[in-house]
Scaffold this motif. Structure first.
Motif, PDB file in Angstrom:
ATOM      1  N   ARG A 306       0.805  -1.222   0.000  1.00 16.04           N
ATOM      2  CA  ARG A 306       0.000   0.000   0.000  1.00 16.04           C
ATOM      3  C   ARG A 306       0.839   1.273   0.000  1.00 16.04           C
ATOM      4  O   ARG A 306       0.585   2.196  -0.784  1.00 16.04           O
ATOM      5  N   VAL A 307       1.830   1.389   0.880  1.00 12.60           N
ATOM      6  CA  VAL A 307       2.592   2.633   0.965  1.00 12.60           C
ATOM      7  C   VAL A 307       3.369   2.904  -0.330  1.00 12.60           C
ATOM      8  O   VAL A 307       3.360   4.035  -0.820  1.00 12.60           O
ATOM      9  N   ARG A 309       2.417   2.053  -3.180  1.00 14.05           N
ATOM     10  CA  ARG A 309       1.349   2.437  -4.105  1.00 14.05           C
ATOM     11  C   ARG A 309       0.992   3.913  -3.938  1.00 14.05           C
ATOM     12  O   ARG A 309       0.735   4.617  -4.926  1.00 14.05           O
ATOM     13  N   TYR A 310       0.998   4.409  -2.697  1.00 14.14           N
ATOM     14  CA  TYR A 310       0.763   5.834  -2.467  1.00 14.14           C
ATOM     15  C   TYR A 310       1.800   6.674  -3.209  1.00 14.14           C
ATOM     16  O   TYR A 310       1.477   7.715  -3.792  1.00 14.14           O
ATOM     17  N   GLY A 311       3.045   6.241  -3.172  1.00 17.82           N
ATOM     18  CA  GLY A 311       4.094   6.981  -3.854  1.00 17.82           C
ATOM     19  C   GLY A 311       3.849   7.097  -5.347  1.00 17.82           C
ATOM     20  O   GLY A 311       4.037   8.164  -5.943  1.00 17.82           O
ATOM     21  N   LEU A 312       3.405   5.996  -5.969  1.00 19.17           N
ATOM     22  CA  LEU A 312       3.116   6.018  -7.402  1.00 19.17           C
ATOM     23  C   LEU A 312       1.924   6.922  -7.714  1.00 19.17           C
ATOM     24  O   LEU A 312       1.940   7.672  -8.695  1.00 19.17           O
ATOM     25  N   ILE A 341       9.013   6.760   3.991  1.00 19.53           N
ATOM     26  CA  ILE A 341       8.310   5.734   4.774  1.00 19.53           C
ATOM     27  C   ILE A 341       8.388   4.384   4.072  1.00 19.53           C
ATOM     28  O   ILE A 341       8.624   3.345   4.704  1.00 19.53           O
ATOM     29  N   ALA A 342       8.200   4.374   2.744  1.00 21.29           N
ATOM     30  CA  ALA A 342       8.287   3.126   1.982  1.00 21.29           C
ATOM     31  C   ALA A 342       9.678   2.516   2.096  1.00 21.29           C
ATOM     32  O   ALA A 342       9.827   1.290   2.217  1.00 21.29           O
TER      33      ALA A 342
END
Length: 751
Positions: A306-307, A309-312, A341-342
């Protein structure tokens, strides 16, 4: 006086006397008539007993009121009633304890929730398990106005925002399904079924409940923002939400990432070995699959992804956002925080994998436990990197040790490579491992290597690597070229060097410390797994050799306990000392010597015909030709014209060496530029300061000068004009490999 017989019924006492006390045996057979008392779950066992003692006599059984004895059937019924009552009290006490544990768990979640940055939180309510009909109700279906618009009418930025919104809704739905369709039912089953342990359930689901709370809040923020999107005065930004909620993701997601592999393996183990678990779990999984067409594993991996994915998503939104938009700067900052964070999450996952694999290795046997502390870690934390089977391994230093039947594999740590075929509690640890920082690799086998290995070269070692290290010369055979490539890349990654080609790893100097099997320690420079360059060798008896080491010839020069001397070494010990002739192989400065000598040199450019050194005058500089051609001229008599006696044209040629010979005191010939010339010059006084700091360089330099002057004298005797060239007496790397495959163990050099 006659004795009067008195007949007493059970439970009756003589008139005017106290009731008789029953014997232990009678007490066990006939329990006291304690009236039934209904005890609620909140009442303790003690309170139940107090009420039973204070109960009114009217609640006593009718049989006692009539002073009639209990029949056998009544006695059995009474005993069963009391046993049932006792069991009920015990069950209620156990339930009270479980509720207390739940409250403790909620307190832990509350503390974690507050530490994540939330200001307030309502008490957690554990809902009932969802049935198949209710799973559809778990799906989040919020539909803001922006989602109701025709997609053709949306801008690219709005399309990306909708993707962020819908992906978050899908993700939160997955978290809720894991919680309410799997976690809660399994907890309920753990209370009723003996073979389902609640601790195992918590280990699998880790902190799913906390992740749901965090992301449910994040999703709600998105929905509220999109609800007012496009209206007057509404904020049309998402970067501020990511900046606010982002820090709350780090701790919980790092924990889930580090525990994910462990939880997945625990679940697989339960499904394979616990029939009760498998039956319950399969029913729950099928129930979810019937509605969503997804299994638990499909949901379980999503928090790990998930994290990133947030970056993308933020990156895509940033591309669709103009630089002048008030959300642009916020998105830039949010993207950096999410990527950090990732990265932390990935590091935690990696650390968890390393720890679990290291633990597995320790469980393989007592000989593997040695690897925790041996060889010395020198302050590093030893961590697993890779392990796997190999086809064969051959020890070039001791071919008799080549294993045949034993299973062969390699284990790579961040500081050590271990060959399990040689791992044994009875042998020194250095016989089975080599440090990665001073390990060299090559694809090439010399003729001597092939002669030692015989027919194995064409069978088990078609795809091989040669590994050189202190006290280790291995040839490792791999099953396939792909296996070789994977191991090659893994080894180079831990060597700490940048390698363009595999054979490049055999060049260059590295610095490290190593303890030999006899407890001698060497700290300094290494080449091809052997001491080479400046270093200090401290013997186990306290003797210290400090100076310059040469792995080609297995000898060195410097000081022994601050006394100038020379030495030879073989393997892991200094074998011989000789302060007069031991350094005979050092007949020329090494590449490193020349680098130090010319490190402070100044570059000078000369025009054609310009004089660099004048005969008869004091020369204070040593020079090196970089480009062009120089003429060496000598005036044979006072009135005669200078005569060209030599030409210096080889790049890298050294001249002006007589400047360091104080007994000569002046230049014996002139040096003039035949073309445009570029040279490097170093002052003699600076050169002598280098000699004072490193006597070994002084020794090799003056031996080289002696050879140069001897060559010139011989050329004059034969009436030849000598060409001043670079010294080429040292062997090439390839010749050195062929002649010295023992890496410092071949010391048959004549002084």
């Amino acid at each position: 006086m006659p004795v009067r017989r008195i007949s007493l019924r059970r439970g009756q006492s003589p008139r005017g006397s106290t009731p008789t006390t029953e014997s232990p045996r009678e007490s066990s057979k006939t329990p006291k008539t304690t009236p039934r008392v209904q005890v609620t779950g909140s009442q303790s066992e003690d309170k139940g007993e107090d009420k039973s003692e204070e109960a009114d006599d009217s609640t006593k059984p009718e049989t006692e009121d009539k002073n009639e004895p209990l029949t056998r059937e009544q006695t059995i019924t009474k005993i069963k009633s009391l046993v049932t009552q006792k069991q009920r009290l015990l069950i209620e006490r156990a339930e009270a304890r479980k509720r207390l544990e739940v409250y403790r768990t909620e307190s832990e979640v509350m503390r974690a929730f507050m530490s994540a940055g939330f200001s307030s939180m309502a008490p957690i309510q554990h809902p009932k398990a969802s049935s198949g009909a209710n799973i559809k109700k778990l799906i989040r279906t919020t539909n803001p106005p922006l989602m109701q618009r025709d997609r053709k009418d949306l801008s690219q930025r709005e399309k990306v925002i909708l993707e962020i919104m819908t992906s978050e809704q899908v993700y939160v739905t997955g978290l809720r399904i894991m919680k309410e369709a799997y976690l809660i039912p399994m907890r309920e089953k753990a209370e009723k079924m003996k073979h389902i342990d609640e601790r195992v359930v918590d280990e699998i689901f880790c902190n799913i409940e906390l992740l749901f709370i965090i992301n449910d809040g994040l999703c709600t923020s998105f929905e509220q923002r999109l609800e007012a999107w496009g209206t007057a005065g509404a904020e049309e930004t998402l970067g501020d939400i990511f900046l606010e909620q982002g820090p709350k993701l780090k701790g919980p997601y790092c924990r889930f990432g580090s525990d994910y592999e462990k939880g997945a393996k625990t679940l697989a183990q339960q499904l394979s070995s616990n029939s009760d678990w498998k039956q319950v779990w399969t029913a729950l999984d099928d129930q979810v699959f019937e509605v969503t067409k997804l299994r638990f594993n499909d949901y379980y991996i999503t928090p790990v992804q998930r994290v990133p994915r947030y970056g993308l998503l933020i990156r895509d939104l940033l591309k669709a956002t103009p630089a002048t938009h008030n959300d642009y700067k916020q998105l830039c900052d949010a993207g950096e925080r999410i990527e950090a964070i990732a990265s932390d999450i990935n590091m935690k996952i990696r650390e968890s994998d390393i720890a679990q694999n290291f633990s597995k290795l320790m469980d393989r046997g007592s000989e593997f436990e040695r690897l925790k502390t041996e060889p010395p870690t020198w302050g590093q934390t030893r961590g697993w990197q890779k392990d796997g089977d190999i086809l064969a391994i051959f020890d070039l230093l001791d071919p008799r040790r080549t294993p045949v039947a034993k299973k062969k594999s390699l284990i790579l740590f961040n500081d050590t490579l271990v060959a399990t075929a040689y791992l044994n509690r009875k042998v020194p640890i250095n016989d089975c491992c080599t440090p990665t920082k001073i390990m060299w690799l090559t694809n090439t086998l010399s003729d001597k290597d092939k002669a030692k290995m015989g027919d194995l070269v064409d069978t088990d070692f078609k795809h091989c690597l040669k590994i050189l290290g202190p006290e280790v010369h291995w040839v490792v055979g791999f099953k396939t070229p792909a296996d070789k490539t994977q191991w090659q890349n893994a080894l180079i990654g831990q060597m700490g060097v940048t390698v363009r080609d595999i054979n490049d790893s055999g060049t260059g100097t590295r610095k490290s410390i190593f303890r030999f099997r006899n407890n001698d320690e060497y700290e300094g420079e290494w080449v091809k797994g052997q001491p080479d360059g400046l270093g200090k060798w401290e013997c186990s008896d306290g003797t210290v050799y400090n100076g310059y080491w040469n792995h080609k010839h297995g000898c060195g020069f410097g000081s022994k306990d601050e006394v100038v001397t020379g030495w030879r070494w073989k393997g892991c010990e200094v074998t011989q000392e000789d302060p007069y002739g031991i350094w005979a192989p050092f007949d020329t400065p090494t590449d490193r010597d020349w680098q130090l000598i010319m490190s402070n040199a100044k570059t000078t450019k000369l025009e054609k015909g310009q004089l660099l050194i004048e005969q008869g005058k004091t020369n204070t500089k040593l020079a090196k030709l970089l480009d062009g051609e120089l003429a060496v001229e000598k005036q044979l008599n006072k009135d005669g014209a200078p005569v060209q006696v030599a030409v210096i044209s080889n790049k890298g040629a050294i001249f002006g060496e007589t400047a360091v010979i104080k007994s000569i005191g002046h230049a014996t010939a002139s040096v003039r530029a035949n073309t445009e010339v570029e040279v490097q010059e170093i002052d003699v006084q600076l050169l002598f300061s280098i000699f004072m700091s490193e006597p070994g360089i002084s020794m090799r330099f003056f031996r080289w000068i002696a050879r140069q002057l001897a060559m010139k004298l011989r050329s004059l005797d034969t009436a030849q004009q000598p060409q001043v060239q670079e010294d080429s007496s040292s062997t090439t790397e390839e010749e050195d490999d062929a002649n010295n495959e023992e890496g410092g163990n071949n010391n048959n050099n004549n002084n």
